[in-house]
Write a protein that holds these residues in place. Sequence first.
Motif, PDB file in Angstrom:
ATOM      1  N   MET A 122      35.983  41.429  45.214  1.00  0.00           N
ATOM      2  CA  MET A 122      36.714  42.849  44.120  1.00  0.00           C
ATOM      3  C   MET A 122      36.126  42.674  42.566  1.00  0.00           C
ATOM      4  SD  MET A 122      41.054  43.085  42.699  1.00  0.00           S
ATOM      5  CE  MET A 122      41.161  41.568  41.676  1.00  0.00           C
ATOM      6  N   ALA A 123      34.985  42.727  43.240  1.00  0.00           N
ATOM      7  CA  ALA A 123      34.385  42.189  41.855  1.00  0.00           C
ATOM      8  C   ALA A 123      33.930  43.197  40.967  1.00  0.00           C
ATOM      9  CB  ALA A 123      32.213  42.762  42.258  1.00  0.00           C
ATOM     10  N   GLY A 124      33.802  42.819  39.613  1.00  0.00           N
ATOM     11  CA  GLY A 124      33.872  43.853  38.617  1.00  0.00           C
ATOM     12  C   GLY A 124      34.842  43.922  37.767  1.00  0.00           C
ATOM     13  N   ARG A 125      36.519  43.343  38.136  1.00  0.00           N
ATOM     14  CA  ARG A 125      38.071  43.432  37.981  1.00  0.00           C
ATOM     15  C   ARG A 125      38.132  42.755  36.683  1.00  0.00           C
ATOM     16  NH1 ARG A 125      42.165  47.835  39.822  1.00  0.00           N
ATOM     17  NH2 ARG A 125      40.910  48.253  42.082  1.00  0.00           N
ATOM     18  N   GLU A 126      37.685  41.033  36.680  1.00  0.00           N
ATOM     19  CA  GLU A 126      37.675  40.627  35.585  1.00  0.00           C
ATOM     20  C   GLU A 126      36.575  40.697  33.988  1.00  0.00           C
ATOM     21  OE1 GLU A 126      34.554  38.519  38.673  1.00  0.00           O
ATOM     22  OE2 GLU A 126      36.214  40.624  38.599  1.00  0.00           O
ATOM     23  N   LEU A 127      35.813  42.066  34.434  1.00  0.00           N
ATOM     24  CA  LEU A 127      35.307  42.399  33.064  1.00  0.00           C
ATOM     25  C   LEU A 127      36.097  42.575  32.622  1.00  0.00           C
ATOM     26  CD1 LEU A 127      32.005  43.043  35.092  1.00  0.00           C
ATOM     27  CD2 LEU A 127      32.315  41.289  33.680  1.00  0.00           C
ATOM     28  N   PRO A 128      36.283  43.415  30.571  1.00  0.00           N
ATOM     29  CA  PRO A 128      36.967  43.990  30.217  1.00  0.00           C
ATOM     30  C   PRO A 128      36.192  45.649  30.420  1.00  0.00           C
ATOM     31  CG  PRO A 128      35.887  42.378  28.928  1.00  0.00           C
ATOM     32  CD  PRO A 128      35.430  41.810  30.784  1.00  0.00           C
ATOM     33  N   GLU A 129      37.376  46.625  29.532  1.00  0.00           N
ATOM     34  CA  GLU A 129      36.425  47.830  30.442  1.00  0.00           C
ATOM     35  C   GLU A 129      35.673  48.033  29.554  1.00  0.00           C
ATOM     36  OE1 GLU A 129      40.669  50.338  29.383  1.00  0.00           O
ATOM     37  OE2 GLU A 129      41.372  49.445  30.884  1.00  0.00           O
ATOM     38  N   ASP A 130      35.662  47.753  28.093  1.00  0.00           N
ATOM     39  CA  ASP A 130      34.328  48.499  27.752  1.00  0.00           C
ATOM     40  C   ASP A 130      33.160  46.998  28.358  1.00  0.00           C
ATOM     41  OD1 ASP A 130      34.308  45.831  26.858  1.00  0.00           O
ATOM     42  OD2 ASP A 130      34.402  45.901  24.498  1.00  0.00           O
ATOM     43  N   GLN A 131      33.066  46.472  29.452  1.00  0.00           N
ATOM     44  CA  GLN A 131      31.792  46.702  30.100  1.00  0.00           C
ATOM     45  C   GLN A 131      31.780  46.469  31.670  1.00  0.00           C
ATOM     46  OE1 GLN A 131      31.228  42.384  28.833  1.00  0.00           O
ATOM     47  NE2 GLN A 131      32.271  42.256  26.830  1.00  0.00           N
ATOM     48  N   GLU A 132      32.115  47.408  31.996  1.00  0.00           N
ATOM     49  CA  GLU A 132      31.973  47.921  32.938  1.00  0.00           C
ATOM     50  C   GLU A 132      31.250  49.043  33.664  1.00  0.00           C
ATOM     51  OE1 GLU A 132      35.196  50.881  33.466  1.00  0.00           O
ATOM     52  OE2 GLU A 132      37.415  49.164  33.529  1.00  0.00           O
ATOM     53  N   LEU A 133      30.445  48.851  32.906  1.00  0.00           N
ATOM     54  CA  LEU A 133      28.691  49.403  33.743  1.00  0.00           C
ATOM     55  C   LEU A 133      28.107  47.769  33.991  1.00  0.00           C
ATOM     56  CD1 LEU A 133      28.320  51.508  30.106  1.00  0.00           C
ATOM     57  CD2 LEU A 133      29.059  52.196  32.816  1.00  0.00           C
ATOM     58  N   LEU A 134      27.377  48.801  34.943  1.00  0.00           N
ATOM     59  CA  LEU A 134      25.614  47.482  35.464  1.00  0.00           C
ATOM     60  C   LEU A 134      24.929  47.001  34.267  1.00  0.00           C
ATOM     61  CD1 LEU A 134      24.197  47.957  38.834  1.00  0.00           C
ATOM     62  CD2 LEU A 134      22.992  47.369  36.590  1.00  0.00           C
ATOM     63  N   GLU A 135      24.910  47.595  33.163  1.00  0.00           N
ATOM     64  CA  GLU A 135      24.403  46.625  32.746  1.00  0.00           C
ATOM     65  C   GLU A 135      24.864  45.136  32.373  1.00  0.00           C
ATOM     66  OE1 GLU A 135      24.352  48.960  28.082  1.00  0.00           O
ATOM     67  OE2 GLU A 135      24.190  50.273  29.564  1.00  0.00           O
ATOM     68  N   HIS A 136      26.472  44.915  32.610  1.00  0.00           N
ATOM     69  CA  HIS A 136      27.164  43.377  31.685  1.00  0.00           C
ATOM     70  C   HIS A 136      27.344  43.339  33.038  1.00  0.00           C
ATOM     71  CE1 HIS A 136      27.317  46.651  27.737  1.00  0.00           C
ATOM     72  NE2 HIS A 136      27.559  47.128  28.209  1.00  0.00           N
ATOM     73  N   PHE A 137      26.773  43.364  33.999  1.00  0.00           N
ATOM     74  CA  PHE A 137      27.625  42.774  35.104  1.00  0.00           C
ATOM     75  C   PHE A 137      26.776  41.018  35.443  1.00  0.00           C
ATOM     76  CE2 PHE A 137      28.749  46.787  37.773  1.00  0.00           C
ATOM     77  CZ  PHE A 137      29.905  46.225  36.816  1.00  0.00           C
ATOM     78  N   PRO A 138      26.766  40.418  35.112  1.00  0.00           N
ATOM     79  CA  PRO A 138      26.688  38.735  35.459  1.00  0.00           C
ATOM     80  C   PRO A 138      25.931  38.432  36.714  1.00  0.00           C
ATOM     81  CG  PRO A 138      28.862  38.398  34.596  1.00  0.00           C
ATOM     82  CD  PRO A 138      28.627  40.261  35.015  1.00  0.00           C
ATOM     83  N   ASP A 139      24.735  38.043  36.730  1.00  0.00           N
ATOM     84  CA  ASP A 139      24.012  37.813  38.867  1.00  0.00           C
ATOM     85  C   ASP A 139      24.996  37.048  38.953  1.00  0.00           C
ATOM     86  OD1 ASP A 139      22.430  39.095  36.709  1.00  0.00           O
ATOM     87  OD2 ASP A 139      20.336  37.430  36.441  1.00  0.00           O
ATOM     88  N   GLU A 140      25.331  36.406  39.040  1.00  0.00           N
ATOM     89  CA  GLU A 140      26.612  35.833  39.910  1.00  0.00           C
ATOM     90  C   GLU A 140      27.262  36.505  40.722  1.00  0.00           C
ATOM     91  OE1 GLU A 140      28.004  34.632  35.892  1.00  0.00           O
ATOM     92  OE2 GLU A 140      26.585  34.929  36.686  1.00  0.00           O
ATOM     93  N   LEU A 141      28.185  38.199  39.716  1.00  0.00           N
ATOM     94  CA  LEU A 141      29.147  39.359  40.573  1.00  0.00           C
ATOM     95  C   LEU A 141      28.440  39.551  41.580  1.00  0.00           C
ATOM     96  CD1 LEU A 141      30.751  40.313  37.614  1.00  0.00           C
ATOM     97  CD2 LEU A 141      32.183  39.022  39.362  1.00  0.00           C
ATOM     98  N   PHE A 142      26.784  40.054  41.596  1.00  0.00           N
ATOM     99  CA  PHE A 142      26.209  40.856  42.284  1.00  0.00           C
ATOM    100  C   PHE A 142      25.836  39.664  43.324  1.00  0.00           C
ATOM    101  CE2 PHE A 142      21.313  41.358  43.415  1.00  0.00           C
ATOM    102  CZ  PHE A 142      21.474  42.720  44.298  1.00  0.00           C
ATOM    103  N   GLU A 143      25.607  38.268  43.073  1.00  0.00           N
ATOM    104  CA  GLU A 143      25.006  37.884  44.409  1.00  0.00           C
ATOM    105  C   GLU A 143      26.209  37.490  45.108  1.00  0.00           C
ATOM    106  OE1 GLU A 143      22.064  36.197  45.195  1.00  0.00           O
ATOM    107  OE2 GLU A 143      21.175  37.031  42.942  1.00  0.00           O
ATOM    108  N   GLU A 144      27.786  36.684  45.104  1.00  0.00           N
ATOM    109  CA  GLU A 144      28.969  36.997  45.571  1.00  0.00           C
ATOM    110  C   GLU A 144      29.051  38.757  45.879  1.00  0.00           C
ATOM    111  OE1 GLU A 144      33.840  37.687  44.647  1.00  0.00           O
ATOM    112  OE2 GLU A 144      32.158  37.155  43.309  1.00  0.00           O
ATOM    113  N   ALA A 145      28.245  39.925  45.579  1.00  0.00           N
ATOM    114  CA  ALA A 145      29.042  41.122  46.160  1.00  0.00           C
ATOM    115  C   ALA A 145      27.806  40.992  47.785  1.00  0.00           C
ATOM    116  CB  ALA A 145      28.835  42.390  45.295  1.00  0.00           C
TER     117      ALA A 145
END
Length: 280
Positions: A122-145
């Motif tokens: 369930m990637a990205g759900r923990e991010l604030p609403e103003d940080q939902e774009l790809l540019e804000h995603f930590p690398d570890e979330l991408f690795e999990e996905a």
Amino acid sequence: MDNPRALPVTVIVGATSKWQPDGPNTRFVHGRDVGQDLPAERRWGLGGALARRFAREGHHVVLTTRRRANAEALAATIDHDGGSCSVVELDVGSAESVAGAFASIRTQAGDPDVLIYNAGYMAGRELPEDQELLEHFPDELFEEAVATACRGPFLVAKEVLPAMRRRGSGSILFSNNQYSLRGRKRSTGQSLYYPRTMMRALAQALTEEYSEHGVHVANVVVDGFIDSPGTRALPALQERPDLLIDPVGIADAFHYLHRQDRSCWTHELQLTAASGAVSV
């Protein structure tokens, strides 16, 4: 319990739902555990329904999960109902864990006849609403996905394909979601679901490579929320429970795919509630 080596073997990777009463998605979204008053058919989401369906059909079902404790209640229910099952710890993000788990499965139960890949994130759900774009995603979330939706399916398929090819039969069924087909603007973390398209592409490639060897590979798109304790407790779905997809019906569809005549195999199946899909 019957001798597992005398039964066909179904391995379910991701056998317990993250939306079960004490699942990580349930705790994250609701901030607590939720009630367990749903019947056994829905208590463990799709993984539990799949396990119970194939056990009822006489298969020895291997429940894989990161922690054995996650699947103990489900295993106890299957045993109580007269089914045959075992629990094996497996982390789809680790090649060593996958290899060790399948070595154990082959020793204890034999080569799998059916592999169902049901791991999710369930990637990205923990991010604030103003940080939902790809540019804000930590690398570890991408690795999990990538580990869950791309590397994991590759590793587990590689473990079962040689024996299926030699035997001339077997089913590999991927449990995927609507993000493998399209994005949804209203839902958070859209960019991190694109590895789901790679799972779909892997299913297509394996169909081309292994159908002639008797291996049926299918991508099952579950387009909506699966009924489970955590999803049923969501406010939008409490108001519209008709939008929930019954995991028993999904499990029936998976078993149908496994039993299909090889002259007319289905490669991709999309399942949607009659009332439509919902974004929460």
